[in-house]
Scaffold this motif. Sequence first.
Motif, PDB file in Angstrom:
ATOM      1  N   MET A   1       0.842  -1.168   0.000  1.00 51.67           N
ATOM      2  CA  MET A   1       0.000   0.000   0.000  1.00 51.67           C
ATOM      3  C   MET A   1       0.893   1.239   0.000  1.00 51.67           C
ATOM      4  O   MET A   1       1.878   1.313   0.711  1.00 51.67           O
ATOM      5  CB  MET A   1      -0.897   0.012   1.236  1.00 51.67           C
ATOM      6  CG  MET A   1      -1.784   1.226   1.253  1.00 51.67           C
ATOM      7  SD  MET A   1      -2.619   1.649   2.797  1.00 51.67           S
ATOM      8  CE  MET A   1      -3.559   0.245   3.194  1.00 51.67           C
ATOM      9  N   THR A   2       0.504   2.216  -0.805  1.00 49.95           N
ATOM     10  CA  THR A   2       1.229   3.480  -0.808  1.00 49.95           C
ATOM     11  C   THR A   2       0.387   4.552  -0.139  1.00 49.95           C
ATOM     12  O   THR A   2      -0.842   4.525  -0.191  1.00 49.95           O
ATOM     13  CB  THR A   2       1.569   3.931  -2.239  1.00 49.95           C
ATOM     14  OG1 THR A   2       0.353   4.077  -2.962  1.00 49.95           O
ATOM     15  CG2 THR A   2       2.467   2.928  -2.937  1.00 49.95           C
ATOM     16  N   THR A   3       1.055   5.475   0.487  1.00 43.74           N
ATOM     17  CA  THR A   3       0.379   6.573   1.157  1.00 43.74           C
ATOM     18  C   THR A   3       0.629   7.851   0.371  1.00 43.74           C
ATOM     19  O   THR A   3       1.770   8.172   0.054  1.00 43.74           O
ATOM     20  CB  THR A   3       0.903   6.745   2.595  1.00 43.74           C
ATOM     21  OG1 THR A   3       0.690   5.523   3.294  1.00 43.74           O
ATOM     22  CG2 THR A   3       0.196   7.871   3.293  1.00 43.74           C
ATOM     23  N   THR A   4      -0.432   8.565   0.040  1.00 45.06           N
ATOM     24  CA  THR A   4      -0.308   9.834  -0.667  1.00 45.06           C
ATOM     25  C   THR A   4      -0.220  10.955   0.362  1.00 45.06           C
ATOM     26  O   THR A   4      -1.091  11.093   1.214  1.00 45.06           O
ATOM     27  CB  THR A   4      -1.520  10.068  -1.576  1.00 45.06           C
ATOM     28  OG1 THR A   4      -1.650   8.972  -2.469  1.00 45.06           O
ATOM     29  CG2 THR A   4      -1.365  11.352  -2.363  1.00 45.06           C
ATOM     30  N   LEU A   5       0.832  11.713   0.262  1.00 43.14           N
ATOM     31  CA  LEU A   5       1.015  12.844   1.174  1.00 43.14           C
ATOM     32  C   LEU A   5       0.179  14.033   0.713  1.00 43.14           C
ATOM     33  O   LEU A   5      -0.017  14.229  -0.483  1.00 43.14           O
ATOM     34  CB  LEU A   5       2.487  13.231   1.248  1.00 43.14           C
ATOM     35  CG  LEU A   5       3.428  12.160   1.786  1.00 43.14           C
ATOM     36  CD1 LEU A   5       4.869  12.629   1.701  1.00 43.14           C
ATOM     37  CD2 LEU A   5       3.066  11.817   3.219  1.00 43.14           C
ATOM     38  N   PRO A   6      -0.321  14.824   1.632  1.00 45.53           N
ATOM     39  CA  PRO A   6      -1.098  16.008   1.239  1.00 45.53           C
ATOM     40  C   PRO A   6      -0.202  17.040   0.568  1.00 45.53           C
ATOM     41  O   PRO A   6       0.992  17.117   0.827  1.00 45.53           O
ATOM     42  CB  PRO A   6      -1.642  16.537   2.563  1.00 45.53           C
ATOM     43  CG  PRO A   6      -0.726  15.998   3.600  1.00 45.53           C
ATOM     44  CD  PRO A   6      -0.195  14.691   3.072  1.00 45.53           C
ATOM     45  N   ILE A   7      -0.796  17.826  -0.294  1.00 49.02           N
ATOM     46  CA  ILE A   7      -0.081  18.909  -0.966  1.00 49.02           C
ATOM     47  C   ILE A   7      -0.062  20.121  -0.034  1.00 49.02           C
ATOM     48  O   ILE A   7      -1.087  20.500   0.525  1.00 49.02           O
ATOM     49  CB  ILE A   7      -0.758  19.273  -2.293  1.00 49.02           C
ATOM     50  CG1 ILE A   7      -0.679  18.100  -3.257  1.00 49.02           C
ATOM     51  CG2 ILE A   7      -0.132  20.517  -2.905  1.00 49.02           C
ATOM     52  CD1 ILE A   7      -1.482  18.298  -4.523  1.00 49.02           C
ATOM     53  N   ASP A   8       1.110  20.730   0.125  1.00 44.51           N
ATOM     54  CA  ASP A   8       1.237  21.926   0.959  1.00 44.51           C
ATOM     55  C   ASP A   8       1.010  23.163   0.097  1.00 44.51           C
ATOM     56  O   ASP A   8       1.946  23.842  -0.319  1.00 44.51           O
ATOM     57  CB  ASP A   8       2.609  21.974   1.635  1.00 44.51           C
ATOM     58  CG  ASP A   8       2.781  23.211   2.510  1.00 44.51           C
ATOM     59  OD1 ASP A   8       1.770  23.712   3.039  1.00 44.51           O
ATOM     60  OD2 ASP A   8       3.919  23.682   2.634  1.00 44.51           O
ATOM     61  N   ALA A   9      -0.256  23.407  -0.234  1.00 43.23           N
ATOM     62  CA  ALA A   9      -0.642  24.580  -1.009  1.00 43.23           C
ATOM     63  C   ALA A   9      -1.946  25.098  -0.428  1.00 43.23           C
ATOM     64  O   ALA A   9      -2.881  24.335  -0.199  1.00 43.23           O
ATOM     65  CB  ALA A   9      -0.820  24.222  -2.477  1.00 43.23           C
ATOM     66  N   HIS A  10      -1.986  26.385  -0.171  1.00 49.35           N
ATOM     67  CA  HIS A  10      -3.164  26.998   0.429  1.00 49.35           C
ATOM     68  C   HIS A  10      -3.607  28.166  -0.440  1.00 49.35           C
ATOM     69  O   HIS A  10      -2.777  28.946  -0.907  1.00 49.35           O
ATOM     70  CB  HIS A  10      -2.856  27.480   1.843  1.00 49.35           C
ATOM     71  CG  HIS A  10      -2.239  26.421   2.686  1.00 49.35           C
ATOM     72  ND1 HIS A  10      -2.972  25.492   3.365  1.00 49.35           N
ATOM     73  CD2 HIS A  10      -0.931  26.108   2.907  1.00 49.35           C
ATOM     74  CE1 HIS A  10      -2.157  24.657   3.994  1.00 49.35           C
ATOM     75  NE2 HIS A  10      -0.915  25.016   3.732  1.00 49.35           N
ATOM     76  N   VAL A  11      -4.912  28.282  -0.652  1.00 46.87           N
ATOM     77  CA  VAL A  11      -5.475  29.352  -1.475  1.00 46.87           C
ATOM     78  C   VAL A  11      -6.456  30.139  -0.621  1.00 46.87           C
ATOM     79  O   VAL A  11      -7.432  29.587  -0.112  1.00 46.87           O
ATOM     80  CB  VAL A  11      -6.191  28.787  -2.715  1.00 46.87           C
ATOM     81  CG1 VAL A  11      -6.772  29.909  -3.556  1.00 46.87           C
ATOM     82  CG2 VAL A  11      -5.250  27.921  -3.547  1.00 46.87           C
ATOM     83  N   HIS A  12      -6.184  31.419  -0.453  1.00 46.75           N
ATOM     84  CA  HIS A  12      -7.091  32.312   0.279  1.00 46.75           C
ATOM     85  C   HIS A  12      -7.825  33.156  -0.752  1.00 46.75           C
ATOM     86  O   HIS A  12      -7.209  33.943  -1.481  1.00 46.75           O
ATOM     87  CB  HIS A  12      -6.315  33.222   1.238  1.00 46.75           C
ATOM     88  CG  HIS A  12      -7.180  34.220   1.927  1.00 46.75           C
ATOM     89  ND1 HIS A  12      -7.949  33.909   3.021  1.00 46.75           N
ATOM     90  CD2 HIS A  12      -7.427  35.516   1.649  1.00 46.75           C
ATOM     91  CE1 HIS A  12      -8.622  34.982   3.399  1.00 46.75           C
ATOM     92  NE2 HIS A  12      -8.315  35.974   2.580  1.00 46.75           N
ATOM     93  N   LEU A  13      -9.156  32.992  -0.835  1.00 47.26           N
ATOM     94  CA  LEU A  13      -9.974  33.743  -1.782  1.00 47.26           C
ATOM     95  C   LEU A  13     -10.664  34.904  -1.080  1.00 47.26           C
ATOM     96  O   LEU A  13     -11.102  34.776   0.061  1.00 47.26           O
ATOM     97  CB  LEU A  13     -11.031  32.827  -2.407  1.00 47.26           C
ATOM     98  CG  LEU A  13     -10.504  31.624  -3.179  1.00 47.26           C
ATOM     99  CD1 LEU A  13     -11.648  30.712  -3.572  1.00 47.26           C
ATOM    100  CD2 LEU A  13      -9.706  32.059  -4.393  1.00 47.26           C
ATOM    101  N   ASP A  14     -10.773  36.023  -1.783  1.00 46.54           N
ATOM    102  CA  ASP A  14     -11.436  37.198  -1.225  1.00 46.54           C
ATOM    103  C   ASP A  14     -11.912  38.067  -2.382  1.00 46.54           C
ATOM    104  O   ASP A  14     -11.428  37.929  -3.514  1.00 46.54           O
ATOM    105  CB  ASP A  14     -10.469  37.981  -0.342  1.00 46.54           C
ATOM    106  CG  ASP A  14     -11.166  38.871   0.681  1.00 46.54           C
ATOM    107  OD1 ASP A  14     -12.408  39.017   0.627  1.00 46.54           O
ATOM    108  OD2 ASP A  14     -10.469  39.408   1.542  1.00 46.54           O
ATOM    109  N   THR A  15     -12.824  38.976  -2.114  1.00 50.85           N
ATOM    110  CA  THR A  15     -13.199  39.943  -3.136  1.00 50.85           C
ATOM    111  C   THR A  15     -12.060  40.946  -3.296  1.00 50.85           C
ATOM    112  O   THR A  15     -11.329  41.232  -2.350  1.00 50.85           O
ATOM    113  CB  THR A  15     -14.495  40.688  -2.771  1.00 50.85           C
ATOM    114  OG1 THR A  15     -14.338  41.273  -1.492  1.00 50.85           O
ATOM    115  CG2 THR A  15     -15.690  39.755  -2.775  1.00 50.85           C
TER     116      THR A  15
END
Length: 59
Positions: free
Chosen positions: A1-15
């Motif tokens: 079994m392989t484990t997928t690591l989370p992506i370290d990318a964050h998106v902050h949306l605003d007007t």
Amino acid sequence: MTTTLPIDAHVHLDTHPTHPSAVTAVLTGTQAHIAHLGLEAADWTVVADNVLVLQRCLF
């Protein structure tokens, strides 16, 4: 079994502060380039390092 690591990318949306018909995205994280590529492919416009804008159509 392989484990997928989370992506370290964050998106902050605003007007957008001066154009209420636009949305801004501020990208952070060590893999922000992944989110950057996706947003550019979806027609977001790069306005600064790790900052993109999308103009919303108002009919």
